[in-house]
Motif scaffolding. Structure first.
Motif, PDB file in Angstrom:
ATOM      1  N   SER A 177      -5.750  -4.184  -4.852  1.00  0.00           N
ATOM      2  CA  SER A 177      -7.078  -3.769  -5.294  1.00  0.00           C
ATOM      3  C   SER A 177      -7.956  -3.372  -4.123  1.00  0.00           C
ATOM      4  O   SER A 177      -8.814  -2.496  -4.245  1.00  0.00           O
ATOM      5  N   GLU A 180      -6.730   0.122  -3.304  1.00  0.00           N
ATOM      6  CA  GLU A 180      -7.251   1.063  -4.309  1.00  0.00           C
ATOM      7  C   GLU A 180      -8.718   1.387  -4.031  1.00  0.00           C
ATOM      8  O   GLU A 180      -9.140   2.546  -4.145  1.00  0.00           O
ATOM      9  N   ASN A 183      -9.501   4.061  -1.748  1.00  0.00           N
ATOM     10  CA  ASN A 183      -9.069   5.374  -2.251  1.00  0.00           C
ATOM     11  C   ASN A 183      -7.627   5.722  -1.891  1.00  0.00           C
ATOM     12  O   ASN A 183      -7.297   6.884  -1.651  1.00  0.00           O
ATOM     13  N   HIS A 185      -3.583   5.239  -3.322  1.00  0.00           N
ATOM     14  CA  HIS A 185      -2.782   4.902  -4.491  1.00  0.00           C
ATOM     15  C   HIS A 185      -1.734   3.846  -4.130  1.00  0.00           C
ATOM     16  O   HIS A 185      -1.249   3.787  -2.999  1.00  0.00           O
TER      17      HIS A 185
END
Length: 207
Positions: A177, A180, A183, A185
């Motif tokens: 997280s 993520e 930014n 993947h």
């Protein structure tokens, strides 16, 4: 490829009701939960260093591959303390309370992290999933799109370190997280369902 492994072993584990840090519970194979959690990394030639984050240095097994560092107030602080000591291009971050990690899953992560920079073990949800608010079901979610996070989670070291240094990660519940939020993947790799996290008292029965 070479990687370092951070094994987060900080905390009191109060829900386990053991009276001590649950990672030092001795399992039936006469090894602690922490020793079992580290075993794949200890035996993997691609793992250059194992960084154990814990407050209890005197209880950590002695091995030239192992480095111990202090934990922080929250899990994110502990992970960052480990990241500071990483020297390899890639890092695997693992929960010290997951003693059933298998080599095959680590090998899959090694293969994928070179291609995707961020990869995590996960398992598909098998139960029906409900979105709930104030005790009432709002909707039933398509479980085919739901995965439950496991560890290790593997990253290119400079990227996950930059994420921790740049962002407010106080509300992030795992390292993926954080990635993520930066930014990037994260690639899902299906892991073995035996890779459970020992949390509650009943989890320690018959292990």
């Amino acid at each position: 490829m070479k990687y370092d492994a951070i094994v987060v072993a900080n905390g009191k584990g109060e829900r386990a009701n053991l009276g001590f840090n649950k990672v030092f519970y001795v399992m039936k194979n006469n090894k602690t939960v922490l020793e079992n959690a580290c075993s794949v990394f200890l035996n993997d030639e691609d793992c250059s260093k194992i960084i154990i984050v814990t407050e209890e240095e005197n209880k950590v097994f002695n091995n030239d591959k192992v480095v111990v560092t202090k934990g922080g107030e929250q899990r994110a602080n502990s992970v960052y303390n480990g990241l500071v000591l990483c020297e390899s291009e890639y890092v695997f971050i693992h929960d010290g309370a997951r003693p059933f990690l298998i080599k095959e899953d680590v090998d899959k992560l090694k293969e994928e992290v070179i291609k995707y920079d961020g990869v995590m073990l996960a398992k598909k949800a098998t139960d029906t999933v409900k979105l709930v608010k104030d005790g009432m079901v709002q909707e039933t979610i398509n479980r085919n799109n739901i995965y439950l996070a496991l560890t290790p989670q593997a990253f290119k070291t400079n990227l996950i370190k930059a994420a921790y240094e740049t962002l407010d990660v106080s509300n992030c519940t795992d390292d993926a997280s954080v990635f993520e939020k930066y930014n990037h993947h994260v690639k899902i790799v299906e892991g073995n369902t035996s890779n459970i996290k020992l949390t509650n008292a009943e989890d320690f029965q018959n292990i």
